[in-house]
Design a protein around this motif. Structure first.
Motif, short mmCIF file in Angstrom:
data_model
loop_
_atom_site.label_atom_id
_atom_site.label_comp_id
_atom_site.label_asym_id
_atom_site.label_seq_id
_atom_site.Cartn_x
_atom_site.Cartn_y
_atom_site.Cartn_z
N ILE A 166 -12.23 -35.92 -23.59
CA ILE A 166 -12.30 -34.91 -22.53
C ILE A 166 -11.56 -35.38 -21.29
CG2 ILE A 166 -13.89 -33.77 -20.92
CD1 ILE A 166 -15.88 -33.50 -23.23
N GLN A 167 -11.68 -36.67 -20.95
CA GLN A 167 -10.94 -37.20 -19.81
C GLN A 167 -9.43 -37.12 -20.06
OE1 GLN A 167 -12.57 -41.15 -19.41
NE2 GLN A 167 -14.21 -40.48 -18.01
N THR A 168 -9.02 -37.45 -21.29
CA THR A 168 -7.59 -37.36 -21.64
C THR A 168 -7.09 -35.93 -21.52
OG1 THR A 168 -7.84 -39.22 -23.18
CG2 THR A 168 -5.91 -37.80 -23.46
N LEU A 169 -7.88 -34.98 -22.02
CA LEU A 169 -7.50 -33.56 -21.95
C LEU A 169 -7.38 -33.08 -20.50
CD1 LEU A 169 -9.55 -31.88 -24.83
CD2 LEU A 169 -7.07 -31.92 -24.59
N LEU A 227 -6.18 -23.87 -15.91
CA LEU A 227 -7.48 -23.76 -15.23
C LEU A 227 -8.55 -23.25 -16.19
CD1 LEU A 227 -6.68 -22.26 -11.69
CD2 LEU A 227 -7.31 -24.61 -12.27
N ALA A 228 -8.19 -22.25 -16.99
CA ALA A 228 -9.15 -21.70 -17.96
C ALA A 228 -9.54 -22.76 -18.99
CB ALA A 228 -8.56 -20.48 -18.65
N MET A 229 -8.56 -23.55 -19.42
CA MET A 229 -8.86 -24.61 -20.40
C MET A 229 -9.72 -25.71 -19.77
SD MET A 229 -5.00 -24.58 -21.96
CE MET A 229 -5.10 -25.79 -23.28
N GLU A 230 -9.45 -26.05 -18.51
CA GLU A 230 -10.31 -27.00 -17.80
C GLU A 230 -11.74 -26.46 -17.70
OE1 GLU A 230 -8.97 -28.69 -14.07
OE2 GLU A 230 -6.89 -28.27 -14.65
N LEU A 283 -13.53 -27.01 -20.91
CA LEU A 283 -13.95 -28.40 -21.06
C LEU A 283 -15.18 -28.72 -20.21
CD1 LEU A 283 -10.53 -30.32 -21.11
CD2 LEU A 283 -12.05 -29.82 -23.04
N ALA A 284 -15.23 -28.14 -19.00
CA ALA A 284 -16.42 -28.33 -18.15
C ALA A 284 -17.65 -27.72 -18.81
CB ALA A 284 -16.17 -27.70 -16.78
N PHE A 285 -17.46 -26.53 -19.37
CA PHE A 285 -18.55 -25.86 -20.07
C PHE A 285 -19.02 -26.69 -21.26
CE2 PHE A 285 -19.97 -22.87 -23.38
CZ PHE A 285 -20.95 -22.17 -22.70
N LEU A 286 -18.05 -27.24 -21.99
CA LEU A 286 -18.36 -28.06 -23.16
C LEU A 286 -19.08 -29.35 -22.76
CD1 LEU A 286 -17.67 -27.30 -26.07
CD2 LEU A 286 -15.71 -28.87 -25.96
N SER A 287 -18.64 -29.96 -21.67
CA SER A 287 -19.27 -31.21 -21.19
C SER A 287 -20.71 -30.97 -20.80
CB SER A 287 -18.50 -31.76 -20.00
OG SER A 287 -17.17 -32.07 -20.35
N ALA A 288 -20.98 -29.86 -20.10
CA ALA A 288 -22.33 -29.56 -19.65
C ALA A 288 -23.27 -29.30 -20.83
CB ALA A 288 -22.32 -28.35 -18.72
N LYS A 289 -22.73 -28.73 -21.90
CA LYS A 289 -23.57 -28.40 -23.05
C LYS A 289 -23.79 -29.57 -24.00
CE LYS A 289 -23.91 -24.52 -24.99
NZ LYS A 289 -23.76 -23.32 -25.83
N THR A 290 -22.82 -30.51 -24.08
CA THR A 290 -22.89 -31.54 -25.12
C THR A 290 -23.14 -32.95 -24.60
OG1 THR A 290 -20.48 -31.81 -25.09
CG2 THR A 290 -21.39 -30.21 -26.65
N ASP A 325 -15.82 -22.44 -9.00
CA ASP A 325 -15.10 -22.19 -7.75
C ASP A 325 -13.59 -22.11 -7.98
OD1 ASP A 325 -17.49 -22.18 -6.40
OD2 ASP A 325 -17.37 -24.29 -5.80
N LYS A 326 -13.07 -22.90 -8.92
CA LYS A 326 -11.63 -22.85 -9.22
C LYS A 326 -11.23 -21.55 -9.91
CE LYS A 326 -10.66 -27.81 -9.76
NZ LYS A 326 -10.24 -28.86 -10.74
N LEU A 327 -12.10 -21.08 -10.81
CA LEU A 327 -11.75 -19.92 -11.63
C LEU A 327 -11.98 -18.58 -10.95
CD1 LEU A 327 -13.17 -21.09 -15.08
CD2 LEU A 327 -10.75 -20.72 -14.53
N LYS A 328 -12.92 -18.53 -10.02
CA LYS A 328 -13.33 -17.23 -9.46
C LYS A 328 -12.17 -16.44 -8.83
CE LYS A 328 -16.98 -14.95 -6.89
NZ LYS A 328 -18.14 -15.11 -5.99
N PRO A 329 -11.25 -17.08 -8.10
CA PRO A 329 -10.13 -16.29 -7.56
C PRO A 329 -9.27 -15.63 -8.63
CG PRO A 329 -10.29 -18.42 -6.45
CD PRO A 329 -11.20 -18.48 -7.64
#
Length: 553
Positions: free
Chosen positions: A34-37, A56-59, A62-69, A86-90
């Protein structure tokens, strides 16, 4: 293109590590990949401006995946998701970002609730409401799942996400918003958003019909608690309609019906309890309206003997313009109620008009209306009561018996005929006496038995009062010429043992003695009951002692 190929290859490794749950090095490999990605995605966004939103969407995924796993604390998971949100909302309405933004929002608010940051979760959910409307107006098949972005293919060639998935996530967020409003004790907002979630689930046919019917029935019960009877009736009818339809469809498949028969019985049983609560609440609101009119009459001496009349205003019980009624709902029930919300809390896809027309809704203002509401509520109460037996379901059996006694109490209140009142009160007494006999055989039910005994004493008072009214009416109809002479005759006749014949001017002594013996016996029983209940903080007598026979339509 080369960067995307490396990202795709590394993401395949992430997927394999997630599936390989038995690996001891699973979390270490996941964290490294995940860090490499993340590093590669930052490079992708900087080097290719047209790929910035995609990165941004792919990041975000990965954040969603990290929080779940990943084995992180709740605070760490919240921080990861918050930064990504906060990054995606705009870029919320970009085809690459919408779906993952909604999923991040859902999981982020869930963690905020877990961390007791309810107000912050509310701000996030409310800030997204306008977006839901914009999504509904957009083309439903234009958005992408961020997971599918981890490929070297251009965005135009990537398959679109099923619109139902987006609707489902929005519905889950609306449901979470309703949960928050319930936590914050905002009943009107809770009911609005919970109903909205139910309506969306019905239109999408999400979940099973049985589950939807139960949740809708509970929503109807909540409306009953708020005294919003129009909304309560609509939701309970909707629940019954869907549950009955599902039941009838299952009967066409005998094997499936055998498996689900017991579940259907439990579902209908719960619905029965909600309908009983609806009927009893409508009776209470109707009685309260009558008593409010009675006690708000001017207390001038010239009006003390004036007959109380109930005007035929045919008001629907859902109308909350009455100031006293609003006060009774309490601070926690100060929402707008049903005013102007007939279309707001409905299920347009269900045709419930005929079913609703058979369910009483208006305030009870006559004995005929009371009998209709009684018959409707009695049917559902007996359906529940027959399911229970005292040996195996004692608590439920006791509750149903007390509800039946209360139902008779309400019916007697609206009966004008004294004989009918007496008959109804006698049935009420029979229910309580039967219950009291059963309670004597049990231990650890002393508090319930005390309440039953106290109510039995109240019933005896009601019966005694009705006997007095009968006696007074018979006297007033037969001795109408000279009140002073007649009163002296009645008093003297009490000491006489002769058996006189009833004429137009005198009472039959044996008839009087019969009434007096009954009243004496009732008084004796009542005295014993009250001597017991007086040691146990007795409650005030039932409101049924008021003479409702004088109420006119």
């Amino acid at each position: 293109m080369e960067t995307l190929n490396r990202i795709t290859s590394t993401f395949d490794s992430v997927r394999n590590n997630i599936k390989n749950k038995n690996s001891s090095e699973r979390f270490q490999n996941l964290k490294k990949d995940i860090q490499t990605l993340n590093t590669e995605l930052v490079v992708l966004g900087k080097e290719n401006h047209n790929q910035y939103v995609r990165s941004l969407a792919m990041e975000g995924y990965l954040a969603f995946l990290s929080a779940k796993t990943m084995p992180l604390s709740l605070a760490e998971k919240r921080n990861i998701l918050q930064a990504s949100f906060d990054k995606l909302k705009p870029f919320a309405l970009r085809v690459e970002c919408l779906f993952i933004l909604l999923r991040i929002q859902n999981l982020l608010c869930y963690y905020l609730i877990q961390l007791d940051q309810v107000s912050y979760a509310r701000d996030i959910l409310e800030s997204m409401e306008e977006l839901y409307d914009q999504v509904s107006k957009a083309q439903p098949d234009m958005f992408l799942d961020a997971e599918d972005l981890f490929t070297s293919e251009p965005i135009a060639n990537i398959k679109r996400v099923n619109p139902e998935k987006i609707d489902k996530v929005i519905t889950n967020n609306v449901q979470m918003q309703a949960f928050l409003y319930n936590q914050l004790n905002l009943p009107h907002k809770y009911s609005l958003y919970n109903h909205t979630a139910l309506r969306r689930q019905l239109e999408m046919k999400e979940g099973t019909p049985q589950d939807w019917a139960l949740r809708t029935a509970r929503m109807g019960n909540y409306f009953t608690y708020l005294n919003e009877m129009g909304n309560a009736r609509h939701h309970l009818c909707a629940a019954y309609h869907v549950l009955r339809t599902c039941h009838d469809n299952c009967k066409l498949m005998p094997e499936e019906f055998i498996l689900q028969k017991a579940d259907f019985e439990i579902h209908f049983l719960e619905l029965s309890h909600h309908w009983v609560k609806y009927g009893l609440t409508l009776f209470k609101l109707s009685k309260k309206k009558i008593l409010n009119k009675y006690f708000t009459q001017p207390s001038n001496a010239s009006n003390l003997w004036m007959t109380v009349e109930l005007q035929e205003d045919k008001l629907d019980v859902s109308e909350k313009s009455d100031e006293e009624n609003i006060k009774d709902r309490g601070a926690e029930k100060s929402g707008k109620g049903d005013c102007g919300s007939d279309k707001l809390f409905t299920f347009p896809s269900l045709n419930l008009r005929e079913m609703e027309s058979k369910v009483p809704l208006e305030i009870v203002h006559s004995d005929e209306d009371a009998r209709k509401l009684f018959a409707f509520t009695y049917k559902w109460l007996m359906r529940a009561k027959h399911y229970y037996d005292f040996e195996h379901h004692s608590a439920q059996f006791i509750s149903c018996s007390l509800q039946l006694a209360e139902l008779y109490e309400h019916l007697a209140f609206f009966e004008k005929n004294l004989d009918n009142q007496y008959s109804v009160q006698k049935r009420r007494a029979d229910v309580l006496e039967t219950l009291n006999s059963l309670l004597k055989t049990c231990d650890n039910v002393m508090s319930v038995q005390i309440d039953v005994i106290r109510e039995l004493s109240q019933v005896q008072l009601e019966l005694m009062a009705l006997n007095l009214q009968k006696l007074w009416r018979e006297e007033s109809h037969t001795n109408i010429l000279n009140m002073d002479t007649d009163a002296e005759s009645i008093i003297n006749s009490l000491d006489s043992e002769s058996n006189k014949t009833l004429t137009e001017k005198t009472l039959n002594t044996s008839s009087k003695n019969m009434y007096l013996r009954k009243m004496e016996a009732a008084t004796s029983i009542n005295g014993k009951l009250f001597r017991l209940s007086s040691q146990l903080l007795p409650k005030s007598p039932s409101l049924l002692s008021f003479n409702t026979g004088i109420l006119k339509n």
